[in-house]
Design an enzyme around this catalytic site. Structure first.
Site, mmCIF file in Angstrom:
data_model
loop_
_atom_site.group_PDB
_atom_site.id
_atom_site.type_symbol
_atom_site.label_atom_id
_atom_site.label_comp_id
_atom_site.label_asym_id
_atom_site.label_seq_id
_atom_site.Cartn_x
_atom_site.Cartn_y
_atom_site.Cartn_z
ATOM 1 N N PHE A 154 22.764 58.953 -18.868
ATOM 2 C CA PHE A 154 23.917 58.518 -19.665
ATOM 3 C C PHE A 154 23.797 58.934 -21.130
ATOM 4 O O PHE A 154 24.485 58.395 -21.987
ATOM 5 C CB PHE A 154 24.069 56.997 -19.580
ATOM 6 C CG PHE A 154 24.266 56.501 -18.166
ATOM 7 C CD1 PHE A 154 25.508 56.565 -17.559
ATOM 8 C CD2 PHE A 154 23.189 56.007 -17.436
ATOM 9 C CE1 PHE A 154 25.694 56.126 -16.252
ATOM 10 C CE2 PHE A 154 23.362 55.566 -16.131
ATOM 11 C CZ PHE A 154 24.620 55.624 -15.535
ATOM 12 N N LEU A 155 22.901 59.896 -21.435
ATOM 13 C CA LEU A 155 22.689 60.240 -22.842
ATOM 14 C C LEU A 155 23.901 60.934 -23.435
ATOM 15 O O LEU A 155 24.662 61.609 -22.746
ATOM 16 C CB LEU A 155 21.441 61.099 -23.017
ATOM 17 C CG LEU A 155 21.374 62.503 -22.430
ATOM 18 C CD1 LEU A 155 22.106 63.535 -23.256
ATOM 19 C CD2 LEU A 155 19.921 62.907 -22.280
ATOM 20 N N PHE A 251 33.639 53.458 -29.466
ATOM 21 C CA PHE A 251 34.595 54.309 -28.742
ATOM 22 C C PHE A 251 36.035 53.887 -28.986
ATOM 23 O O PHE A 251 36.830 53.717 -28.061
ATOM 24 C CB PHE A 251 34.279 54.272 -27.234
ATOM 25 C CG PHE A 251 33.667 55.561 -26.783
ATOM 26 C CD1 PHE A 251 32.401 55.902 -27.192
ATOM 27 C CD2 PHE A 251 34.370 56.448 -25.982
ATOM 28 C CE1 PHE A 251 31.831 57.099 -26.815
ATOM 29 C CE2 PHE A 251 33.814 57.648 -25.601
ATOM 30 C CZ PHE A 251 32.545 57.972 -26.013
ATOM 31 N N CYS A 262 31.177 67.021 -20.487
ATOM 32 C CA CYS A 262 31.125 66.008 -19.428
ATOM 33 C C CYS A 262 32.467 65.367 -19.086
ATOM 34 O O CYS A 262 32.869 65.377 -17.924
ATOM 35 C CB CYS A 262 30.128 64.927 -19.810
ATOM 36 S SG CYS A 262 28.487 65.618 -20.088
ATOM 37 N N LYS A 323 32.527 67.418 -31.088
ATOM 38 C CA LYS A 323 32.363 66.195 -31.895
ATOM 39 C C LYS A 323 31.318 66.533 -32.956
ATOM 40 O O LYS A 323 30.704 67.615 -32.896
ATOM 41 C CB LYS A 323 31.905 65.010 -31.036
ATOM 42 C CG LYS A 323 30.525 65.180 -30.413
ATOM 43 C CD LYS A 323 30.087 63.909 -29.693
ATOM 44 C CE LYS A 323 28.677 64.079 -29.145
ATOM 45 N NZ LYS A 323 28.180 62.896 -28.462
HETATM 46 C C1 UGA Z 1 29.367 61.551 -22.720
HETATM 47 C C2 UGA Z 1 29.034 60.067 -22.477
HETATM 48 O O1 UGA Z 1 29.302 59.309 -23.670
HETATM 49 C C3 UGA Z 1 27.559 59.912 -22.093
HETATM 50 O O2 UGA Z 1 27.282 58.553 -21.800
HETATM 51 C C4 UGA Z 1 27.296 60.762 -20.852
HETATM 52 O O3 UGA Z 1 25.927 60.705 -20.474
HETATM 53 C C5 UGA Z 1 27.637 62.209 -21.152
HETATM 54 O O4 UGA Z 1 29.031 62.295 -21.542
HETATM 55 C C6 UGA Z 1 27.365 62.996 -19.900
HETATM 56 O O5 UGA Z 1 28.037 62.766 -18.889
HETATM 57 O O6 UGA Z 1 26.381 63.761 -19.875
HETATM 58 P P1 UGA Z 1 29.028 63.277 -24.734
HETATM 59 O O7 UGA Z 1 29.689 64.313 -23.878
HETATM 60 O O8 UGA Z 1 27.809 63.637 -25.499
HETATM 61 O O9 UGA Z 1 28.622 61.999 -23.842
HETATM 62 O O10 UGA Z 1 30.144 62.850 -25.777
HETATM 63 P P2 UGA Z 1 30.743 61.475 -26.324
HETATM 64 O O11 UGA Z 1 30.025 61.022 -27.523
HETATM 65 O O12 UGA Z 1 30.964 60.518 -25.230
HETATM 66 O O13 UGA Z 1 32.190 62.007 -26.817
HETATM 67 C C7 UGA Z 1 33.108 62.553 -25.876
HETATM 68 C C8 UGA Z 1 34.408 62.917 -26.574
HETATM 69 O O14 UGA Z 1 35.089 61.744 -27.006
HETATM 70 C C9 UGA Z 1 34.242 63.778 -27.812
HETATM 71 O O15 UGA Z 1 35.233 64.782 -27.808
HETATM 72 C C10 UGA Z 1 34.435 62.813 -28.962
HETATM 73 O O16 UGA Z 1 34.903 63.388 -30.149
HETATM 74 C C11 UGA Z 1 35.472 61.867 -28.376
HETATM 75 N N1 UGA Z 1 35.470 60.524 -29.012
HETATM 76 C C12 UGA Z 1 34.396 59.695 -28.857
HETATM 77 C C13 UGA Z 1 36.587 60.124 -29.735
HETATM 78 O O17 UGA Z 1 37.584 60.873 -29.860
HETATM 79 N N2 UGA Z 1 36.598 58.872 -30.282
HETATM 80 C C14 UGA Z 1 35.542 58.023 -30.150
HETATM 81 O O18 UGA Z 1 35.628 56.881 -30.662
HETATM 82 C C15 UGA Z 1 34.417 58.439 -29.416
#
Ligand code: UGA
Length: 433
Positions: A154-155, A251, A262, A323
């Site tokens: 889940f990282l 989030f 992901c 991000k």
């Molecule tokens: C995500 C999950 O958060 C992890 O728990 C999971 O392990 C991982 O996918 C995976 O399946 O390997 P990640 O892809 O690193 O992690 O990115 P996130 O931090 O979740 O962000 C995802 C997207 O949501 C980004 O485009 C980010 O900018 C956006 N986001 C996130 C927002 O627009 N607003 C927020 O408040 C948070």
């Protein structure tokens, strides 16, 4: 961190995001780790202590493991699994054209390593795989003495090391209770709650978690759209919502839509699986559609800041990665927006702190500039697409002076509109006046 070191080495197959973060973290916890990857160039860098991904703490843990001899890299998975009691599979499962996850790499590796596994070895799969894959791996291995467990990861990128060392939970799915306990024990030092269940449930936990987070973000972006329509300020709406402890603040940031390696792939794969199982999952379909619309709405905001037409207009785009805190551009909403802007005839000058030189997916569509001011030279509008902290602290009087027109679209609600307006900018955020 306290450790429960294994006597036999732990093998990690695949040195991508998940594999590398897992390998260096396990070595840091005191285990002997052998990490395999077939990419020679990547191995050479890792062996020299050079991280292949931008991650806080990665360089330190990589060098620590190499220096104390607990971490070793090898070019072949069969070599890595010899003598290993536990084998983590951390391999890519890219999307196929129909949205389903392609597990062929995983299957290939399972077949390759099968004859080389120690008697009684445990295979723990960390790759995100369709429900039922743990069983498929079991069958491919064809070894009744080897247990296969699902151990989803889940990282988050950008926080990979801290998420590995301090996970919110550890999930282990297996029929073999002893094997599940052994994998759980490896992470005991993290102090995280351990959920032991069957393999199909563990696999579902991973998809449901990512799909839930993606849906939450689509909801937040929809509330931003609603706020614009009714004259509310989404920042205060979300502040007022977040104090409800059932909702919380994590989030809850609106933006140009969710992306990365992901969420898009896992939501497609889950929709595919649901459909195969006879469930349409309308809620998740709507979340994906809302996300597509969010990207288009950012393009519309830029266009409207220019009076309604993008053709021949110069646009500065800040942010290319999906991000902040990562150099990853996979399924980046920023890239999608830049492509759409260029597709509608805009001349795009992009900047991102992690990008130097041309970006293959933007060749012919955007010029990549070395600094944020350079990207704004002669621009009629600047759009913020990634929430890089450094963008908060720029000299906005200087930004204004180099631009042809002082218009700013802040698709991450990063800046203070009042301050920008005092400097003469026309400011447009997401869901706020
Ligand atoms: C995500 C999950 O958060 C992890 O728990 C999971 O392990 C991982 O996918 C995976 O399946 O390997 P990640 O892809 O690193 O992690 O990115 P996130 O931090 O979740 O962000 C995802 C997207 O949501 C980004 O485009 C980010 O900018 C956006 N986001 C996130 C927002 O627009 N607003 C927020 O408040 C948070």
């Amino acid at each position: 961190m306290p450790s429960a070191p294994t006597s036999a080495p732990v093998a990690v197959v695949g040195a991508g995001y998940v594999g590398l973060a897992t390998a260096v973290s396990l070595a840091h916890m005191g285990h002997q780790v052998v990490c395999a990857d077939h990419d020679r160039a990547k191995l050479a860098k890792l062996e020299a202590g050079e991280p292949t991904i931008v991650e806080d703490g990665m360089a330190e843990l990589l060098r620590e493991g190499l220096a104390n001899g607990r971490l070793r890299f090898v070019g072949s998975s069969t070599e890595a699994v010899r003598r290993a009691e536990l084998v983590f599979l951390c391999l890519p499962t890219p999307p196929r054209a129909d949205g389903s996850a392609d597990v062929s790499i995983l299957q290939e590796v399972a077949e390759q390593i099968a004859p080389h596994l120690e008697r009684g070895a445990i295979i723990a799969n960390k790759s995100t795989v369709p429900v039922g894959s743990t069983r498929v791996i079991e069958q491919l291995l064809g070894r009744s003495d080897v247990a296969v467990v699902s151990n989803p990861e889940f990282l988050r990128e950008g926080q990979a090391i801290s998420d590995c060392l301090h996970p919110d939970r550890v999930v282990v799915g297996a029929d073999d209770a002893k094997a599940a306990a052994r994998v759980g024990a490896l992470f005991a030092a993290t102090g995280a709650p351990l959920i032991v269940t069957d393999a199909a449930t563990a696999e579902t936990i991973k998809y449901a978690s990512n799909a839930f987070l993606a849906t939450r973000l689509s909801f937040v972006n929809a509330v931003a759209t609603l706020s614009e329509a009714v004259g509310a300020d989404v920042r205060d709406v979300l502040l007022g919502m977040g104090y409800d402890h059932r909702i919380g603040f994590e989030f809850l940031r609106p933006g140009p839509g969710w992306g990365g390696s992901c969420f898009p792939k896992d939501t497609s794969a889950l929709l595919f699986m649901a459909e195969q199982a006879g469930y349409d999952f309308p809620l998740l379909r709507a979340a994906v559609a809302t996300n597509d619309a969010q990207r288009a709405s950012v393009v519309a905001k830029v266009s409207s800041a220019l009076g309604g037409s993008l053709a021949g207009r110069t646009v500065a785009a800040w942010g290319i990665t999906f991000k902040a805190g990562t150099d990853d551009r996979r399924e980046s909403p920023a890239v999608a927006v830049v492509r759409q802007l260029a597709g509608e005839g805009a001349v795009v000058r992009a900047y991102d702190p992690t990008v130097r030189g041309p970006v293959p997916e933007l060749v012919g569509l955007a010029e990549v500039c070395a600094d944020p001011y350079g990207a704004c030279a002669g621009a009629e509008v600047v759009v913020i697409l990634t929430e890089w902290d450094e963008l908060r602290w720029l000299d906005y009087a200087k930004v204004r002076s180099v631009m042809a027109e002082p218009a700013l679209v802040d698709a991450r609600n990063l800046l203070d509109p009042a301050k920008l307006r005092r400097l003469g900018f026309r400011y447009t955020g997401i869901g706020r006046p």
